[in-house]
Design an enzyme around this catalytic site. Sequence first.
Site, PDB file in Angstrom:
ATOM      1  N   HIS A   1       0.832  -1.209   0.000  1.00 38.54           N
ATOM      2  CA  HIS A   1       0.000   0.000   0.000  1.00 38.54           C
ATOM      3  C   HIS A   1       0.864   1.256   0.000  1.00 38.54           C
ATOM      4  CE1 HIS A   1      -3.904  -2.123   0.741  1.00 38.54           C
ATOM      5  NE2 HIS A   1      -3.016  -3.072   0.978  1.00 38.54           N
TER       6      HIS A   1
ATOM      7  N   HIS B   1      -8.107  -6.821   1.524  1.00 34.81           N
ATOM      8  CA  HIS B   1      -7.424  -5.818   2.346  1.00 34.81           C
ATOM      9  C   HIS B   1      -8.241  -5.494   3.598  1.00 34.81           C
ATOM     10  CE1 HIS B   1      -5.418  -2.235   3.663  1.00 34.81           C
ATOM     11  NE2 HIS B   1      -6.248  -1.374   3.094  1.00 34.81           N
TER      12      HIS B   1
ATOM     13  N   HIS C   1     -13.430   1.593   2.670  1.00 35.85           N
ATOM     14  CA  HIS C   1     -12.851   0.247   2.778  1.00 35.85           C
ATOM     15  C   HIS C   1     -13.926  -0.754   3.203  1.00 35.85           C
ATOM     16  CE1 HIS C   1      -9.087   2.560   2.889  1.00 35.85           C
ATOM     17  NE2 HIS C   1      -8.478   1.442   2.574  1.00 35.85           N
TER      18      HIS C   1
HETATM   19  O1  LIG Z   1      -5.712   1.093   1.986  1.00 33.42           O
HETATM   20  C1  LIG Z   1      -4.907   1.856   2.525  1.00 33.42           C
HETATM   21  O2  LIG Z   1      -3.749   2.051   2.104  1.00 33.42           O
HETATM   22  C2  LIG Z   1      -5.405   2.574   3.689  1.00 33.42           C
HETATM   23  O3  LIG Z   1      -5.887   3.658   3.487  1.00 33.42           O
HETATM   24  C3  LIG Z   1      -5.390   1.911   5.023  1.00 33.42           C
HETATM   25  C4  LIG Z   1      -4.540   0.838   5.261  1.00 33.42           C
HETATM   26  C5  LIG Z   1      -4.571   0.221   6.503  1.00 33.42           C
HETATM   27  C6  LIG Z   1      -5.398   0.659   7.508  1.00 33.42           C
HETATM   28  C7  LIG Z   1      -6.237   1.729   7.279  1.00 33.42           C
HETATM   29  C8  LIG Z   1      -6.229   2.354   6.042  1.00 33.42           C
HETATM   30  S1  LIG Z   1      -7.272   3.696   5.774  1.00 33.42           S
HETATM   31 MN   LIG Z   2      -4.498   0.856   0.259  1.00 35.33          MN
END
Ligand SMILES: O=C(O)C(=O)c1ccccc1S
Ligand SMILES: [Mn+2]
Length: 261
Positions: A71, A81, A210
């Site tokens: 990411h 994810h 998400h």
């Molecule tokens: O998908 C991502 O890169 C991302 O925005 C994210 C990753 C991990 C935890 C929270 C978020 S909000």
């Molecule tokens: Mn991401």
Amino acid sequence: MSQNILAQFMAELMSGRIRVVDLTETLTPEFPTIVLPPEFGQAWPFRIEEISRYDERGPAWYWNNFSCSEHTGTHFDAPAHWVTGKDQPDNTVDTIPVEAFIASACVIDCSAESRDNPDFLLTIDFVKKWEERHGRIPARSWVLMRTDWSKRAKPADYLNLQEDGAHSPGPDAEVVPWLIKERDVHGFGTESVGTDAGQAQHLDPPYPCHYYMHGNNRYGLQCMTNLDQLPPTGAVIFSAPLKIRSGSGSPLRVLALAPKA
Ligand SMILES: O=C(O)C(=O)c1ccccc1S
Ligand SMILES: [Mn+2]
């Protein structure tokens, strides 16, 4: 028939009547990655190390080793994810049907609103007003939220971290399920470091983009750029992530095909 169409497509591309627009940020060690609360794991920034450059380490070749998070930089989010997408079929970057990596795009311009309010949230009403001008969002389209956030050159301005976390625009908790249920969208794309707003942990549910997109086996793109070079409708997005076994996402080159302005 399709052979003819592909030949016509290439003729249009070669003539310049179809533009290719690069929607990808350059991967550098300085490019910011999302910052989660300190108790959680963090994304690696992009790291690169020269192996050789036409020298004693390799006389005729130049190459590097690199590392980063799935990411980091302009990247693709697969349904796996997020916990809501963990049981969806074909939910990792290596199993998503490849047809999903080519899709039309609607670009919703929220740049003025995001300039005036870093915490701007895209709403159903804003999308409906956009549709009054540009037509209904077609099924299986990407919805790309143009905020001009990619024009914030300094990492500190891009992340926009305050004492209570990041402040950057994104979709509200009502528009995401509405886009899925009422418009059957393909996924959601943003210019900022995540598909959710910087303060999305306070929305209900937290991180609604998400939560709902991946919970409904849809996709995300983030850290995009040059959305201001795309028309509101009519662009086609190519977004094939790296084929990482069981991967939750990956950095990728995102390209758009658009009619000549
Ligand atoms: O998908 C991502 O890169 C991302 O925005 C994210 C990753 C991990 C935890 C929270 C978020 S909000
Ligand atoms: Mn991401």
